[in-house]
Motif scaffolding. Sequence first.
Motif, mmCIF file in Angstrom:
data_model
loop_
_atom_site.group_PDB
_atom_site.id
_atom_site.type_symbol
_atom_site.label_atom_id
_atom_site.label_comp_id
_atom_site.label_asym_id
_atom_site.label_seq_id
_atom_site.Cartn_x
_atom_site.Cartn_y
_atom_site.Cartn_z
ATOM 1 N N GLN A 249 36.518 45.882 47.273
ATOM 2 C CA GLN A 249 35.505 45.227 46.451
ATOM 3 C C GLN A 249 34.813 44.114 47.249
ATOM 4 O O GLN A 249 35.404 43.505 48.143
ATOM 5 N N ASP A 250 33.550 43.856 46.905
ATOM 6 C CA ASP A 250 32.778 42.888 47.686
ATOM 7 C C ASP A 250 32.765 41.487 47.075
ATOM 8 O O ASP A 250 32.047 40.608 47.558
ATOM 9 N N ARG A 251 33.548 41.269 46.016
ATOM 10 C CA ARG A 251 33.688 39.900 45.530
ATOM 11 C C ARG A 251 35.009 39.339 46.042
ATOM 12 O O ARG A 251 35.936 40.063 46.398
ATOM 13 N N GLU A 252 35.108 38.016 46.063
ATOM 14 C CA GLU A 252 36.330 37.379 46.541
ATOM 15 C C GLU A 252 37.477 37.651 45.568
ATOM 16 O O GLU A 252 37.359 37.446 44.361
ATOM 17 N N ILE A 253 38.598 38.104 46.121
ATOM 18 C CA ILE A 253 39.813 38.342 45.348
ATOM 19 C C ILE A 253 40.993 37.806 46.157
ATOM 20 O O ILE A 253 41.051 37.987 47.378
ATOM 21 N N PHE A 254 41.931 37.170 45.471
ATOM 22 C CA PHE A 254 43.187 36.778 46.094
ATOM 23 C C PHE A 254 44.260 37.779 45.669
ATOM 24 O O PHE A 254 44.605 37.866 44.488
ATOM 25 N N PHE A 255 44.753 38.549 46.638
ATOM 26 C CA PHE A 255 45.759 39.567 46.364
ATOM 27 C C PHE A 255 47.144 38.948 46.538
ATOM 28 O O PHE A 255 47.466 38.399 47.604
ATOM 29 N N LEU A 256 47.953 39.059 45.500
ATOM 30 C CA LEU A 256 49.296 38.479 45.492
ATOM 31 C C LEU A 256 50.293 39.609 45.259
ATOM 32 O O LEU A 256 50.338 40.202 44.175
ATOM 33 N N LEU A 257 51.090 39.925 46.288
ATOM 34 C CA LEU A 257 51.974 41.086 46.188
ATOM 35 C C LEU A 257 53.092 41.046 47.208
ATOM 36 O O LEU A 257 53.063 40.264 48.163
ATOM 37 N N LYS A 258 54.047 41.924 46.991
ATOM 38 C CA LYS A 258 55.057 42.240 47.981
ATOM 39 C C LYS A 258 54.752 43.641 48.484
ATOM 40 O O LYS A 258 54.638 44.584 47.704
ATOM 41 N N ALA A 259 54.615 43.794 49.802
ATOM 42 C CA ALA A 259 54.221 45.087 50.393
ATOM 43 C C ALA A 259 55.449 45.992 50.511
ATOM 44 O O ALA A 259 56.020 46.156 51.583
ATOM 45 N N LYS A 260 55.840 46.572 49.394
ATOM 46 C CA LYS A 260 57.047 47.407 49.367
ATOM 47 C C LYS A 260 56.808 48.790 49.962
ATOM 48 O O LYS A 260 57.740 49.447 50.390
ATOM 49 N N CYS A 261 55.561 49.217 49.967
ATOM 50 C CA CYS A 261 55.201 50.554 50.438
ATOM 51 C C CYS A 261 54.769 50.503 51.910
ATOM 52 O O CYS A 261 53.932 49.674 52.284
#
Length: 281
Positions: A249-261
């Motif tokens: 996506q071209d809007r600002e997003i803060f992704f908060l996750l644990k990269a389990k995959c």
Amino acid sequence: MNIYLECLPCFLRQVLEASKLATENQEIQKRIMKDAAKVITDFENYRYAPEVGRVMHSLVKEYTNTDDPYVNIKQENIDGAKEVYPYLKNFLHKKEDRIYWALKISAVGNVMDAAIYKNIDIKKAVENELDEEFNICHIKELKERLKEAKSILIIGDNSGETVFDKVLIEELLDFNIVYAVRSEPIINDATLKEAKDSGLDINTKLITTGCNAPGTIIEECSDEFKEIYENADIVISKGQGNYETLSEQDREIFFLLKAKCPVIATDIGVNVNDYILLRNI
């Protein structure tokens, strides 16, 4: 994010798991798996892995006449998370950088999946996960946004995480917060029911995205969600499914996750099980 070949066996594993939760009838399970295998052969017709996941899980619902195969697991997730909620609040109370640690607590909520499935000590698992640092942490950029922001959209992920997200939300009460969930049951993701069970309706406006995939496909979302998404001062996206569908996506997003995959970890450029607070642009 594109669908990788490594995603294909994971699709089949997930649908087998869901079919076993929904029915003990092995003949029905076989029919589900045969149809799922047919879907796999056409994976290139889909843009995102959560689109394939939606089709897979619709097969389970159709064959078993079950609206929510994960209903019991979701309740166990929430009950388990509520047990550690007092510990999380006490842990956060002792920290100086409360925003950082509230975000970390929110991210650690993802451990509820493994805790329930593996029948491990939830409190101990949470304590161990809180010791892990973020591999990518754009906290400085987020804090800058918070200085002038009035509205925050949080896009939720799985059911157990909602209790951990409540801890984060309680640190952001000066803002107008909207919390968005799936429009109907899919895997163990949160719907309005689970969000309310976790008490998120007390301090936030709860909405659905309008999308019934285990991710957030903007083109399929409701007009209400899209308006909030486009106008929110800050968007925080939780979990892997939302990353898969929103990372371009071209809007600002803060992704908060644990990269389990492993596939998602590779896409982000981190190690498996790393914690991420990533600003996309």
